[in-house]
Design a protein around this motif. Structure first.
Motif, mmCIF file in Angstrom:
data_model
loop_
_atom_site.group_PDB
_atom_site.id
_atom_site.type_symbol
_atom_site.label_atom_id
_atom_site.label_comp_id
_atom_site.label_asym_id
_atom_site.label_seq_id
_atom_site.Cartn_x
_atom_site.Cartn_y
_atom_site.Cartn_z
ATOM 1 N N VAL A 135 17.783 -18.035 -2.630
ATOM 2 C CA VAL A 135 18.653 -17.450 -3.658
ATOM 3 C C VAL A 135 18.065 -16.102 -4.065
ATOM 4 O O VAL A 135 16.846 -15.978 -4.202
ATOM 5 C CB VAL A 135 18.692 -18.353 -4.919
ATOM 6 C CG1 VAL A 135 19.526 -17.716 -6.030
ATOM 7 C CG2 VAL A 135 19.197 -19.745 -4.577
ATOM 8 N N VAL A 136 18.934 -15.108 -4.244
ATOM 9 C CA VAL A 136 18.516 -13.864 -4.896
ATOM 10 C C VAL A 136 19.452 -13.601 -6.063
ATOM 11 O O VAL A 136 20.678 -13.520 -5.892
ATOM 12 C CB VAL A 136 18.525 -12.656 -3.933
ATOM 13 C CG1 VAL A 136 18.267 -11.358 -4.693
ATOM 14 C CG2 VAL A 136 17.455 -12.825 -2.859
ATOM 15 N N THR A 137 18.876 -13.506 -7.264
ATOM 16 C CA THR A 137 19.659 -13.135 -8.438
ATOM 17 C C THR A 137 19.482 -11.632 -8.682
ATOM 18 O O THR A 137 18.548 -11.019 -8.168
ATOM 19 C CB THR A 137 19.197 -13.916 -9.684
ATOM 20 O OG1 THR A 137 17.814 -13.634 -9.897
ATOM 21 C CG2 THR A 137 19.402 -15.408 -9.503
ATOM 22 N N PHE A 138 20.375 -11.077 -9.490
ATOM 23 C CA PHE A 138 20.324 -9.634 -9.773
ATOM 24 C C PHE A 138 19.963 -9.425 -11.230
ATOM 25 O O PHE A 138 20.771 -9.660 -12.129
ATOM 26 C CB PHE A 138 21.674 -8.977 -9.462
ATOM 27 C CG PHE A 138 21.884 -8.753 -7.985
ATOM 28 C CD1 PHE A 138 21.934 -9.835 -7.104
ATOM 29 C CD2 PHE A 138 22.019 -7.481 -7.476
ATOM 30 C CE1 PHE A 138 22.110 -9.645 -5.740
ATOM 31 C CE2 PHE A 138 22.199 -7.264 -6.109
ATOM 32 C CZ PHE A 138 22.243 -8.356 -5.239
ATOM 33 N N ALA A 139 18.717 -8.983 -11.466
ATOM 34 C CA ALA A 139 18.310 -8.582 -12.811
ATOM 35 C C ALA A 139 18.358 -7.066 -12.845
ATOM 36 O O ALA A 139 19.341 -6.455 -12.412
ATOM 37 C CB ALA A 139 16.940 -9.139 -13.127
ATOM 38 N N SER A 140 17.292 -6.412 -13.285
ATOM 39 C CA SER A 140 17.277 -4.952 -13.405
ATOM 40 C C SER A 140 15.860 -4.528 -13.757
ATOM 41 O O SER A 140 15.099 -5.315 -14.347
ATOM 42 C CB SER A 140 18.223 -4.527 -14.534
ATOM 43 O OG SER A 140 18.058 -3.148 -14.829
ATOM 44 N N ALA A 141 15.515 -3.274 -13.445
ATOM 45 C CA ALA A 141 14.256 -2.741 -13.961
ATOM 46 C C ALA A 141 14.260 -2.858 -15.481
ATOM 47 O O ALA A 141 13.218 -3.082 -16.111
ATOM 48 C CB ALA A 141 14.077 -1.286 -13.528
ATOM 49 N N ALA A 142 15.463 -2.749 -16.071
ATOM 50 C CA ALA A 142 15.599 -2.880 -17.531
ATOM 51 C C ALA A 142 15.361 -4.312 -18.007
ATOM 52 O O ALA A 142 15.300 -4.555 -19.210
ATOM 53 C CB ALA A 142 16.982 -2.409 -17.971
ATOM 54 N N GLY A 143 15.237 -5.243 -17.083
ATOM 55 C CA GLY A 143 14.878 -6.615 -17.443
ATOM 56 C C GLY A 143 13.376 -6.828 -17.450
ATOM 57 O O GLY A 143 12.887 -7.891 -17.839
ATOM 58 N N LEU A 144 12.634 -5.804 -17.013
ATOM 59 C CA LEU A 144 11.170 -5.900 -16.952
ATOM 60 C C LEU A 144 10.484 -4.951 -17.922
ATOM 61 O O LEU A 144 9.281 -5.038 -18.143
ATOM 62 C CB LEU A 144 10.684 -5.605 -15.520
ATOM 63 C CG LEU A 144 11.126 -6.603 -14.441
ATOM 64 C CD1 LEU A 144 10.713 -6.109 -13.052
ATOM 65 C CD2 LEU A 144 10.530 -7.978 -14.693
ATOM 66 N N VAL A 248 13.177 -2.502 -7.397
ATOM 67 C CA VAL A 248 13.660 -1.600 -6.323
ATOM 68 C C VAL A 248 14.138 -0.376 -7.089
ATOM 69 O O VAL A 248 15.327 -0.212 -7.384
ATOM 70 C CB VAL A 248 14.812 -2.245 -5.519
ATOM 71 C CG1 VAL A 248 15.181 -1.356 -4.330
ATOM 72 C CG2 VAL A 248 14.428 -3.643 -5.024
ATOM 73 N N ASP A 249 13.173 0.442 -7.522
ATOM 74 C CA ASP A 249 13.449 1.330 -8.652
ATOM 75 C C ASP A 249 12.848 2.726 -8.529
ATOM 76 O O ASP A 249 12.647 3.404 -9.545
ATOM 77 C CB ASP A 249 12.918 0.678 -9.934
ATOM 78 C CG ASP A 249 11.396 0.571 -9.930
ATOM 79 O OD1 ASP A 249 10.779 0.790 -8.874
ATOM 80 O OD2 ASP A 249 10.833 0.281 -10.992
ATOM 81 N N GLY A 250 12.555 3.154 -7.296
ATOM 82 C CA GLY A 250 12.047 4.514 -7.116
ATOM 83 C C GLY A 250 10.782 4.800 -7.911
ATOM 84 O O GLY A 250 10.512 5.948 -8.256
ATOM 85 N N GLY A 251 10.028 3.735 -8.230
ATOM 86 C CA GLY A 251 8.752 3.920 -8.932
ATOM 87 C C GLY A 251 8.860 3.894 -10.445
ATOM 88 O O GLY A 251 7.876 4.127 -11.151
#
Ligand code: NAD
Length: 254
Positions: A135-144, A248-251
């Motif tokens: 399974v892959v869920t979709f969070a966000s860099a904004a979730g970290l 996956v956020d360009g750093g």
């Protein structure tokens, strides 16, 4: 893309009518999977399906348990389901929390958190029946990390991260891996929506510049760059990887 990573596998993808879900579904299909595409946007689903031979589409809302039950029913018909990607999500209102309307908060959490949970509740039993899967869920860099521009969205995606990590621990003994991707700003209709909601052309330009500046690589990401990570996490290349929240956020979070 490799021709054979998902040959003979059945994959369920939500949010498949647009953006990251669409490109991930097309990638899974190109690498041999039979895909079941779910979204509330039926016309968008049909467009995605044109690029995915043998795809089945189910139009529905992730916040509806009845629609998710239909999704599971259709998926069961396609044969053992071993892959799931939950991309359906929304950005919500770009306002400070002190100005956010209660119904906007509820809608955001309904789609991003409850919607993801309902998909997992509906589809995880199919992976268990199949003897395992990924399974892959979709969070966000904004979730970290905290997001001054999108605090409610950030909170909803943090919930997705911890739901995914918890499920990784629960389902590991069944051979089910659960990971999540945490994209930075990626060029999709959602990002455009965020910029378009700025009150003036000047405010839009400023918001775009601020968002771009957060990424040390100096640009926004492409949907295919997120799909590449999603396919890796779903594939046997990641056979010993579970419970990861992969930026996956360009750093941005470096
Ligand atoms: N684009 C980005 O910069 C970015 C960054 C971080 C995380 N994400 C996350 O990635 C995922 C995909 O985003 P995207 O950029 O492709 O957005 P998008 O708006 O292009 O696609 C989202 C899809 O989800 C569907 N959807 C929304 N609400 C739904 C509902 N209630 N029921 C069924 N379908 C619904 C939409 O119809 C759409 O097809 C989202 O979860 C988003 O939060 C995106």
């Amino acid at each position: 893309m490799r021709a054979d990573r998902f040959t003979g596998r059945v994959a369920v993808v939500t949010g498949a009518a647009s953006g990251l879900g669409r490109v991930a579904a097309e990638g899974l299909s190109a690498e041999g999977a039979r895909v079941l595409l779910f979204d509330r946007d039926g016309a968008g689903l049909a467009d995605t399906a044109r690029n995915c031979p043998g795809a089945v589409t189910v139009t529905g809302d992730v916040t509806s348990a009845a629609d998710q039950a239909r999704l599971a029913e259709e998926a069961r018909r396609l044969g053992p389901v071993t892959l799931l990607a939950t991309a359906a999500g929304t950005i919500g209102a770009t306002v400070p929390l002190t100005e956010m309307a209660e119904e906007d908060w509820d809608r955001l959490f309904d789609i991003n958190v409850k919607g993801t949970w309902l998909t997992l509740r509906a589809v995880l039993p199919l992976l268990r029946e199949a003897g395992g899967g990924a399974v892959v869920t979709f969070a966000s860099a904004a979730g970290l990390t905290g997001s001054p521009a999108l605090p409610a969205y950030s909170a909803s995606k943090a919930a997705v991260v911890m739901m995914s990590r918890s499920l990784a621990r629960v389902h590991a003994p069944e051979g089910i891996r659960v990971n999540c991707v945490c994209p930075g700003s990626i060029e999709t209709p959602m990002l455009e929506e965020t910029f378009a909601s700025a009150p003036s052309p000047e405010a839009r330009a400023q918001r775009e510049a601020e968002f771009r500046a957060r990424h040390p690589l100096g640009r926004f990401g492409k949907a295919g760059e997120v799909a590449a990570s999603v396919l890796f996490l779903l594939s046997d290349d990641a056979a010993f990887t579970t419970g990861v929240a992969l930026p996956v956020d360009g750093g941005r979070l470096a």
